[in-house]
Design an enzyme around this catalytic site. Structure first.
Site, PDB file in Angstrom:
ATOM      1  N   HIS A 154      -6.377  -2.154  15.168  1.00  0.00           N
ATOM      2  CA  HIS A 154      -6.616  -1.388  13.942  1.00  0.00           C
ATOM      3  C   HIS A 154      -6.412  -2.267  12.704  1.00  0.00           C
ATOM      4  O   HIS A 154      -7.281  -2.320  11.831  1.00  0.00           O
ATOM      5  CB  HIS A 154      -5.665  -0.183  13.917  1.00  0.00           C
ATOM      6  N   GLU A 155      -5.294  -2.947  12.652  1.00  0.00           N
ATOM      7  CA  GLU A 155      -5.021  -3.767  11.458  1.00  0.00           C
ATOM      8  C   GLU A 155      -6.010  -4.925  11.367  1.00  0.00           C
ATOM      9  O   GLU A 155      -6.474  -5.259  10.284  1.00  0.00           O
ATOM     10  CB  GLU A 155      -3.579  -4.299  11.481  1.00  0.00           C
ATOM     11  N   GLU A 159       0.863  -1.183   0.000  1.00  0.00           N
ATOM     12  CA  GLU A 159       0.000   0.000   0.000  1.00  0.00           C
ATOM     13  C   GLU A 159       0.897   1.231   0.000  1.00  0.00           C
ATOM     14  O   GLU A 159       1.842   1.282   0.803  1.00  0.00           O
ATOM     15  CB  GLU A 159      -0.903   0.027   1.233  1.00  0.00           C
TER      16      GLU A 159
HETATM   17  N1  B3K Z   1      -2.899   0.953   5.685  1.00  0.00           N
HETATM   18  C1  B3K Z   1      -1.581   1.063   6.236  1.00  0.00           C
HETATM   19  C2  B3K Z   1      -0.854   2.256   5.757  1.00  0.00           C
HETATM   20  C3  B3K Z   1       0.001   2.040   4.595  1.00  0.00           C
HETATM   21  C4  B3K Z   1       0.761   3.264   4.233  1.00  0.00           C
HETATM   22  C5  B3K Z   1       1.502   3.173   3.004  1.00  0.00           C
HETATM   23  N2  B3K Z   1       2.289   4.316   2.681  1.00  0.00           N
HETATM   24  C6  B3K Z   1      -1.601   1.060   7.712  1.00  0.00           C
HETATM   25  C7  B3K Z   1      -2.899   1.329   8.344  1.00  0.00           C
HETATM   26  O1  B3K Z   1      -3.435   2.397   8.291  1.00  0.00           O
HETATM   27  O2  B3K Z   1      -3.457   0.416   8.877  1.00  0.00           O
HETATM   28 ZN    ZN Z   2      -5.343   1.738   8.734  1.00  0.00          ZN
END
Ligand code: B3K
Ligand code: ZN
Length: 905
Positions: free
Chosen positions: A315-316, A139
């Site tokens: 969160h993840e 990402e």
């Molecule tokens: N979604 C990832 C963030 C990724 C960032 C890339 N530059 C972490 C998070 O917000 O859960």
């Molecule tokens: Zn996130």
């Protein structure tokens, strides 16, 4: 990301390569011309390079398509074929941004083979090596550094991934989904094949290969399915995984209970790596984490560290539904998943600990970081209309303000309807890539509310200012509150329309909270808890009249911080002291304490400006109010600690047009020292009543008690007695946990008292000797020194950069030293060195320029403090600006840094 735009961009890539990076607009969004139904990858990892073979099944969706552009960066193309026939030179074109296929058939399989160099990948984006572990970060646009692909979130594919590597150095081979095959190959190599049954965008792809140890557990879902849980770390860290595992299990049950969301694969894995640009990444079934957000044990991790692990794991995990099952159509919709998921993890943390404390922490973060962003050159709505580099938009606005917007929706709908609305959203869009419109539509459909005006929160940047006045008319017993809202101009728009703002309120009378009855309301309309109401503002100016109000009340406004706005009301200090003691809303009690302190700080700043801070007398009302807090045994200890903590320098700075760094720093320090002196007995009593011999526990009450004790210690050590110093040294030497050890260390190091002598220096040296083998503890040690407010910090920071513990390629070290100095040591960053007041600014520019060539995402983030140059006196501002210009002029600047610098100048 927009295909037509990227096609145009890439059509002229030869010229584009040296041209300024260009802007991408939401309004130009076009659906992709092709789907990629299936993706088969074979990643063969060798010592020097990796060979990636991809077989992609394409299906045309658009009526016609003369040329199909696939993203691909830093790839060495070995072969390209369609339906097993190697392409002739005139059937495709390759440039630095990707691969263009001319006249592709309606449906076909594309076979490509490329070579990549993970060990040389210092951007930590794509496939790279962190110490001995190969891992990925895709990402937002990292997958294109692994293979040619339609690397955009609305292209969702079924992934099968085979990883091949040397078995001795990489015994563990992981990817998304379930392992469907594995075995030995020649020359000591082995392979594993993984299949992810859920279609996903390429940004959720992940791969890990390395020598990892793991802890295992399991979770039984609400429907009775067994899910294997596994956390992979370097073997030396196996003793620090338990907290992450219990946080994961708590998150899984919480999401079932609160949102009805169950996990969907048979296995959920977390891998911790040392080199990671962010906190963590929610790859489907295979989350990859920064070690700083996984590893925790009492001896090495502070309470804040424990809470961060819990929050990031949650969160993840929550992204599995808010982000993965329902994902974003394009990157302008980033807040769709991030704002919602931050809101979800924030509610989870509130439920695991104290909800008021969590609210105070969230709002403090918003005010210290998001408000300045919203008032600066990088201001953007939570759904931006354009960007140059998406990596620059993982901001506090997208995340934290995005979460505030979801919170407002949740509060407007109430818990029952909000849950129905999220159910509808998840069910309606499962497996889809959608926009924030769809999210709000689900809220509107369930509630029957017209949310048209509310949607302005998604499109207008800037923090609304809410001015409130009141009037009490004794003869009619009517009390009115008049609200006027306005939002300052931001780069994308100067003419803001009024927002739909929910303002939660209560009214304090002399004997308690008053019953509320709005003019026109029938008695039958009144809610059960009639002392609390949410007023909905929709106009630029609006008045609400309350009937049967027996006396002029003190209004408690914006309870729980019900909207992300700056509210002003002319409270007397006496009113604030009342609210501090009696408001039934915990958040507003804290808010009143902050406002009371801000008033006193303003007196001190004025005195500093007039040059006589030595004669300055602190308003006794503040001291009395603090004394009452310290004597109040009923109040949550964590709340007492928070209320006794003065507003941060950043938040104080927010109150002024021009940031007077020295005035703010000195006023705040003087006030802290006065509190330490005047409340000495109470603070000492607080310290003495704490039992240091108790075993460490990480529950909310224990955390609260430690936080109050250490707040008292920090105050006392500003003007310490010999006994205080002895207490502090003993705490440092004997602590059974890092929270107490760190608190004592910083109190010793930062103290300016002559009595403390060399205790600080000795403690710092001993601490390093004791903890040099623990990278995360060393990071705290580095950061503590970089934040040291005493003069000449820059010289010490430059020494730290030469210290063996520093590593210029590791983001955690960069954040701990450079980030901490430039963002969390304002007095030194802005005043530089005695003979060179701009030394801090030049230091930052030097670091950014050096880092930009290696890791542009990190470099661009570091620039932030310089972008605020307009907020400072003209001399200081110009010196900051000059460094931005230097960065801008540096050869080969990345698009990431270019965007930040060019928008700031
Ligand atoms: N979604 C990832 C963030 C990724 C960032 C890339 N530059 C972490 C998070 O917000 O859960
Ligand atoms: Zn996130």
């Amino acid at each position: 990301m927009n295909d037509s735009v990227s096609t145009q961009k890439d059509a002229g890539a030869a010229e584009q390569a040296s041209a300024a990076p260009h802007t991408i607009y939401l309004k130009d969004y076009q659906p992709p011309a092709y789907r990629i139904d299936a993706t088969e990858l074979r990643v063969d990892i060798g010592e020097q390079s990796a060979r990636v073979s991809a077989s992609l099944t394409f299906e045309r969706q658009a009526k016609n398509c003369d040329s199909l552009f696939l993203h691909g960066e830093s790839l060495e193309l070995i072969s390209v074929a369609i339906n097993d026939r190697t392409l002739a030179a005139d059937q495709y074109k390759v440039d630095t941004k990707g691969l263009t296929l001319f006249n592709p058939p309606e449906s076909f399989t594309l076979q490509t083979e490329v070579v990549i160099y993970p060990k040389q990948n210092t951007s930590l984006d794509g496939l790279y090596k962190s110490r001995s572990i190969y891992c990925t970060q895709c990402e937002a646009e990292g997958f294109r550094k692994i293979t040619y692909f339609l690397d955009r979130p609305d292209v969702m594919s079924d992934f099968t991934t085979t990883i091949i590597a040397d078995r001795a150095s990489c015994p563990i081979l992981l990817s998304n989904g379930n392992r469907i095959d594995s075995g030995m190959l020649e020359d000591g190599r082995h392979f594993a094949t993984w299949h992810d049954p859920f279609k996903k965008p390429a940004y959720l792809f992940a791969l890990v290969a390395g020598d990892l140890a793991s802890i295992k557990d399991e979770f039984i879902t609400q429907s009775g399915r067994k899910v294997a849980l596994e956390i992979f770390v370097e073997s030396k860290d196996l003793d620090k995984c338990d907290h992450a595992m219990s946080s994961l299990k708590n998150s899984m049950s919480w999401d079932e209970k609160i949102y009805g969301r169950e996990y969907d694969l048979d296995i959920f894995m977390i891998v911790a790596v040392d080199d990671f640009n962010m906190g963590a990444m929610e790859n489907k079934g295979l989350n990859i984490f920064n070690t700083s957000c996984v590893l925790a044990k009492p001896e090495t991790t502070t309470d804040i560290g424990f809470q961060r692990v819990e929050a990031v794991v949650a969160h993840e995990y929550f992204h599995n539904w808010s982000g993965n099952r329902v994902t974003c159509r394009d990157w302008f919709q980033l807040s769709l998943k991030e704002g919602f998921t931050v809101y979800r993890d924030s509610c989870f943390s509130a439920d695991m600990g104290s909800s008021t404390v969590k609210r105070v922490e969230d709002v403090s973060l918003l005010r210290a970081h998001q408000f300045p962003e919203d008032a600066g050159p990088m201001a953007h709505p939570i759904r931006p209309a354009s960007f140059i580099e998406i990596s620059n938009f993982y901001t506090v606005t997208i995340y934290e303000k995005g979460a505030e917007v979801v919170r407002m929706l949740a509060n407007l709908l109430g818990p029952i309807e909000f849950r129905k609305a999220t159910d509808l959203y998840f069910d309606r869009h499962d497996g889809q890539a959608v926009t924030t419109e769809e999210f709000v539509q689900a809220m509107a459909d369930v509630s029957g509310r017209d949310l048209t005006q509310f949607k302005r929160w998604y499109d207008q940047a800037g923090t609304p200012q809410l001015k409130v006045t009141d009037h009490y008319h004794e003869p009619s017993r009517q009390y009115s509150l008049t609200f006027s809202q306005s939002t300052p101009a931001t780069p994308e728009c100067s003419d803001k329309k009024p927002f739909h703002i929910p303002v939660a309120i209560g009214l304090l009378g002399s004997a308690g909270e008053l019953a509320l009855k709005l003019d026109g309301e029938e008695l039958t309309d009144l809610p059960e808890d009639n002392t609390h109401r949410v007023l909905e503002l929709t106009q630029a100016e609006q008045t609400f009249v309350f009937n049967d109000i027996p006396e002029h009340p003190v209004p408690s406004l914006l309870r729980g911080f019900s909207a992300p706005v700056k509210l002003s009301f002319a409270y007397s200090r006496q009113d604030l002291a009342e609210l501090m003691q009696r408001d039934s809303d915990g958040f507003n009690r804290w808010e009143a304490s902050q406002n009371l302190a801000l008033g006193v700080l303003d007196d001190a700043i004025l005195a500093y400006r007039q040059g006589d801070l030595t004669e300055f007398k602190v308003d006794p009302l503040l001291l009395d109010s603090y004394r009452k807090l310290l004597n109040d045994d009923q109040l949550d200890r964590a709340m007492v600690a928070l209320m006794l903590t003065l507003p941060s320098q950043d938040y104080i700075a927010e109150q002024y047009q021009v940031v007077e760094v020295e005035a703010i720093y000195n006023a705040r320090r003087l006030l802290a020292k006065t509190i330490a002196k005047e409340l000495n007995a109470e603070l000492r009593k607080c310290l003495m009543s704490y039992d240091n011999s108790q075993p460490y526990r990480a529950d909310a009450d224990s955390i609260a008690a430690r936080s109050l004790k250490n707040t008292a210690l920090a105050y006392l050590m500003l003007e310490p007695s010999q006994a205080d110093i002895e207490y502090c040294v003993a705490q440092f030497n004997n602590a059974n946990n890092m929270t107490d050890e760190m608190a004592a260390l910083s109190a010793l190091v930062y103290s300016e008292s002559a009595l403390v002598g060399d205790h600080g220096k000795t403690a710092l040296a001993n601490f390093y000797v004791k903890w040099q083998g623990e990278a995360l503890v060393v990071n705290q040690w580095l950061s503590l020194q970089a934040r040291d407010p005493r003069p000449n910090a820059l010289l010490r920071v430059e020494d730290l950069l030469q210290h063996p513990a520093f590593d210029a390629a590791n983001p955690n070290k960069i954040r701990s030293v450079i980030g901490a100095f430039c963002m969390a040591n304002p007095i030194n960053f802005h005043t530089g060195l005695p003979d060179d007041s701009s030394a801090g600014y030049r230091f930052l520019a030097d670091q950014v320029i050096a880092l930009d060539a290696k890791n542009p995402q990190m470099a661009a983030r570091l620039i932030t403090p310089l972008t605020r140059w307009r907020r400072y006196s003209s001399k200081r501002g110009q010196a900051m600006r000059a460094q931005l210009e230097r960065i801008q002029a540096s050869a080969g600047l990345s698009g990431d840094s270019y965007e930040i610098v060019s928008k700031s100048l």
